[in-house]
Scaffold this active site. Structure first.
Site, PDB file in Angstrom:
ATOM      1  N   ARG A 177       0.708  -1.125   0.039  1.00  0.00           N
ATOM      2  CA  ARG A 177      -0.011  -0.021   0.073  1.00  0.00           C
ATOM      3  C   ARG A 177       0.954   1.298   0.139  1.00  0.00           C
ATOM      4  NH1 ARG A 177      -2.279  -3.345  -1.627  1.00  0.00           N
ATOM      5  NH2 ARG A 177      -4.050  -4.342  -0.788  1.00  0.00           N
ATOM      6  N   SER A 226     -10.721  -0.173   3.543  1.00  0.00           N
ATOM      7  CA  SER A 226      -9.874  -0.532   4.676  1.00  0.00           C
ATOM      8  C   SER A 226      -9.408   0.749   5.423  1.00  0.00           C
ATOM      9  CB  SER A 226      -8.854  -1.500   4.251  1.00  0.00           C
ATOM     10  OG  SER A 226      -9.519  -2.631   3.796  1.00  0.00           O
ATOM     11  N   GLU A 296      -4.383   3.033   6.930  1.00  0.00           N
ATOM     12  CA  GLU A 296      -4.192   2.807   5.375  1.00  0.00           C
ATOM     13  C   GLU A 296      -4.718   3.972   4.643  1.00  0.00           C
ATOM     14  OE1 GLU A 296      -4.831  -1.114   3.750  1.00  0.00           O
ATOM     15  OE2 GLU A 296      -5.814  -0.142   1.967  1.00  0.00           O
TER      16      GLU A 296
HETATM   17  C1  LIG Z   1     -15.550   0.594  -1.020  1.00  0.00           C
HETATM   18  C2  LIG Z   1     -14.143   0.643  -0.844  1.00  0.00           C
HETATM   19  C3  LIG Z   1     -13.561  -0.446  -1.535  1.00  0.00           C
HETATM   20  C4  LIG Z   1     -11.975  -0.171  -1.578  1.00  0.00           C
HETATM   21  N1  LIG Z   1     -11.296  -1.578  -1.761  1.00  0.00           N
HETATM   22  C5  LIG Z   1     -10.046  -1.498  -1.868  1.00  0.00           C
HETATM   23  C6  LIG Z   1      -9.319  -2.708  -2.042  1.00  0.00           C
HETATM   24  O1  LIG Z   1      -9.758  -3.739  -2.370  1.00  0.00           O
HETATM   25  N2  LIG Z   1      -7.924  -2.486  -2.210  1.00  0.00           N
HETATM   26  C7  LIG Z   1      -7.262  -1.376  -2.028  1.00  0.00           C
HETATM   27  O2  LIG Z   1      -6.027  -1.203  -2.194  1.00  0.00           O
HETATM   28  N3  LIG Z   1      -7.923  -0.248  -1.868  1.00  0.00           N
HETATM   29  C8  LIG Z   1      -9.052  -0.341  -1.657  1.00  0.00           C
HETATM   30  N4  LIG Z   1      -9.947   1.004  -1.497  1.00  0.00           N
HETATM   31  C9  LIG Z   1      -9.269   2.170  -1.235  1.00  0.00           C
HETATM   32  C10 LIG Z   1      -9.098   2.948  -2.464  1.00  0.00           C
HETATM   33  O3  LIG Z   1      -9.905   2.581  -3.301  1.00  0.00           O
HETATM   34  C11 LIG Z   1      -7.726   2.826  -3.211  1.00  0.00           C
HETATM   35  O4  LIG Z   1      -6.477   3.016  -2.088  1.00  0.00           O
HETATM   36  C12 LIG Z   1      -7.682   3.639  -4.378  1.00  0.00           C
HETATM   37  O5  LIG Z   1      -6.424   3.116  -4.914  1.00  0.00           O
HETATM   38  C13 LIG Z   1      -7.424   5.170  -4.017  1.00  0.00           C
HETATM   39  O6  LIG Z   1      -7.586   5.850  -5.242  1.00  0.00           O
HETATM   40  P1  LIG Z   1      -8.118   7.320  -5.572  1.00  0.00           P
HETATM   41  O7  LIG Z   1      -7.954   7.870  -6.853  1.00  0.00           O
HETATM   42  O8  LIG Z   1      -9.539   7.039  -4.708  1.00  0.00           O
HETATM   43  O9  LIG Z   1      -7.288   8.069  -4.769  1.00  0.00           O
HETATM   44  P2  LIG Z   1      -7.395   9.339  -3.288  1.00  0.00           P
HETATM   45  O10 LIG Z   1      -8.181   8.620  -2.186  1.00  0.00           O
HETATM   46  O11 LIG Z   1      -7.945  10.505  -4.034  1.00  0.00           O
HETATM   47  O12 LIG Z   1      -5.717   9.565  -2.902  1.00  0.00           O
HETATM   48  C14 LIG Z   1      -5.129   8.470  -2.379  1.00  0.00           C
HETATM   49  C15 LIG Z   1      -3.735   9.035  -2.154  1.00  0.00           C
HETATM   50  O13 LIG Z   1      -3.091   8.806  -3.677  1.00  0.00           O
HETATM   51  C16 LIG Z   1      -2.712  10.288  -3.989  1.00  0.00           C
HETATM   52  N5  LIG Z   1      -2.864  10.364  -5.325  1.00  0.00           N
HETATM   53  C17 LIG Z   1      -4.189  10.389  -6.055  1.00  0.00           C
HETATM   54  N6  LIG Z   1      -3.951  10.487  -7.359  1.00  0.00           N
HETATM   55  C18 LIG Z   1      -2.702  10.731  -7.567  1.00  0.00           C
HETATM   56  C19 LIG Z   1      -1.983  11.169  -8.615  1.00  0.00           C
HETATM   57  N7  LIG Z   1      -2.506  11.429  -9.869  1.00  0.00           N
HETATM   58  N8  LIG Z   1      -0.692  11.490  -8.658  1.00  0.00           N
HETATM   59  C20 LIG Z   1       0.063  11.491  -7.134  1.00  0.00           C
HETATM   60  N9  LIG Z   1      -0.748  11.166  -6.062  1.00  0.00           N
HETATM   61  C21 LIG Z   1      -1.925  10.771  -6.341  1.00  0.00           C
HETATM   62  C22 LIG Z   1      -3.251  11.233  -2.864  1.00  0.00           C
HETATM   63  O14 LIG Z   1      -2.510  12.130  -3.038  1.00  0.00           O
HETATM   64  C23 LIG Z   1      -3.551  10.417  -1.800  1.00  0.00           C
HETATM   65  O15 LIG Z   1      -2.344  10.334  -1.001  1.00  0.00           O
HETATM   66  C24 LIG Z   1     -11.136   0.787  -1.222  1.00  0.00           C
HETATM   67  C25 LIG Z   1     -12.216   1.950  -1.081  1.00  0.00           C
HETATM   68  C26 LIG Z   1     -13.522   2.011  -1.122  1.00  0.00           C
HETATM   69  C27 LIG Z   1     -14.204   3.313  -0.881  1.00  0.00           C
END
Ligand SMILES: Cc1cc2nc3c(=O)[nH]c(=O)nc-3n(C[C@H](O)[C@H](O)[C@H](O)COP(=O)(O)OP(=O)(O)OC[C@H]3O[C@@H](n4cnc5c(N)ncnc54)[C@H](O)[C@@H]3O)c2cc1C
Length: 319
Positions: A177, A226, A296
């Site tokens: 992660r 998570s 996380e």
């Molecule tokens: C219902 C649900 C289920 C989920 N299941 C999983 C799962 O099975 N496995 C898992 O790993 N995660 C899971 N997640 C968590 C999440 O979806 C992941 O961590 C996902 O990768 C986050 O992406 P995001 O675009 O929403 O990032 P954000 O939440 O917007 O940001 C997360 C981090 O990424 C950085 N970031 C985002 N975009 C960029 C970019 N372009 N450049 C640099 N940094 C960036 C942000 O600055 C921040 O530090 C789940 C979440 C939910 C709500």
């Protein structure tokens, strides 16, 4: 929001861009939890050259990047400086020979669907991770035995001074992660190896993942996935369950009854409610198992009441 001389200086120094600026902009609707205060300056670049001009001219390190907001708690006091969200011009998917390139704002779900339609295997797990490619790189997101590190070949990123860099999979230094890249990067796109597979098998696996998720996770709620990473040789949800916290509630924030490592905003929770709940869970798990859970979910921004943020009734463990 903190109004300071630096803030006015920043406003005066904002470059002329083709993209969109918003000031004192409410960020809560840009996150899954639907909590959080405003961004001092919110900027949505029109395209890469707009972003590059902006970064070269603004000359600031006070930059936060948002993806789909599915792994983030923005605190109630909002975010100082500049918040950048990549828009539509960063969400293309291109298939060229045995390579697929997806823009950083492309949703994992869309890439999974695209690959399924093109009979490309290995991307099925993305269907259940509700973030963007950029967020997936940042978090090395994964599920069902696969992570971003297993499918990425290389990425493009731009640093906060506007210089573009390419990183190979090895150079990214993916961990559980996380990754080992400098923090001053905005991911722009990722290139993956496309390997042909059996269309029915791909669609069946995706369907299986979707069904399992809706049976075991509160995916229709305001959640952030998570809350805590799994410690070595343990499952965060089991530790929380053993601490008796399944369903535990602080105001409108609770640990999910369905999956107790997920927090839920039932409607009117604040970021503070959610963060206090998480810290309470960490404390109780430590008391019952001796294990320190690590967040996380990213928590960013300002507490609106710093003296309350650490919570009089809580002992906060910070790693
Ligand atoms: C219902 C649900 C289920 C989920 N299941 C999983 C799962 O099975 N496995 C898992 O790993 N995660 C899971 N997640 C968590 C999440 O979806 C992941 O961590 C996902 O990768 C986050 O992406 P995001 O675009 O929403 O990032 P954000 O939440 O917007 O940001 C997360 C981090 O990424 C950085 N970031 C985002 N975009 C960029 C970019 N372009 N450049 C640099 N940094 C960036 C942000 O600055 C921040 O530090 C789940 C979440 C939910 C709500």
């Amino acid at each position: 929001m903190t109004i300071t001389t630096e803030y006015y200086k920043m406003l005066n120094s904002l470059p002329t861009v083709q993209g969109e600026y918003k000031f004192n902009y409410n960020l809560s609707n840009l996150t899954w939890f639907k909590v959080g205060g405003p961004a001092q300056v919110f900027y949505k670049p029109k395209n890469l050259s707009d972003l590059q001009i902006f970064l070269k001219q603004i000359n600031s390190s006070n930059i936060t990047v948002l993806g789909a907001g599915s792994n983030i708690i923005i605190r109630d006091g909002g975010i100082d400086g500049i918040v950048i969200k990549l828009g539509q011009s960063f969400n293309d998917i291109e298939l060229e020979g045995d390579k697929i390139t997806a823009g950083a704002s492309c949703l994992n779900f869309n890439l999974a669907k695209f690959c399924a339609a093109s009979s490309i295997k290995g991307f099925e797990f993305l269907v259940g991770i509700p973030g963007t490619i950029g967020g997936g790189i940042a978090m090395n997101a994964g599920s069902y035995g696969f992570e971003f590190k297993d499918i990425i070949q290389e990425i493009l990123a731009i640093d906060f001074t506007g210089n573009i860099h390419k990183f190979t999979n090895k150079g990214i230094g993916f961990g559980y992660r996380n990754n080992n890249l400098p923090k001053n990067l905005i991911f722009l796109s990722a290139t993956f190896i496309a390997e042909k597979g059996d269309s029915d098998a791909i669609n069946n696996l995706m369907q299986e993942i979707i069904s399992k998720r809706s049976a075991t996770q509160p995916i229709k709620e305001r959640t952030g996935g998570s809350s805590f990473a799994n410690p070595k040789d343990a499952k965060a949800w089991e530790l929380i369950d053993k601490a008796g916290l399944r369903g535990y509630r602080i105001n409108d924030a609770s640990l999910s009854n369905l999956h107790c490592n997920f927090m839920i905003n039932h409607g009117n929770a604040s970021a503070k409610d959610l963060e206090d709940l998480g810290e309470f869970a960490r404390q109780k798990v430590y008391e019952t198992s001796g294990i320190h859970l690590e967040w996380e979910i990213k928590r960013i921004g300002n507490h609106s009441h710093p003296e309350l943020a650490s919570g009089p009734r809580l002992t906060i463990f910070r790693s």
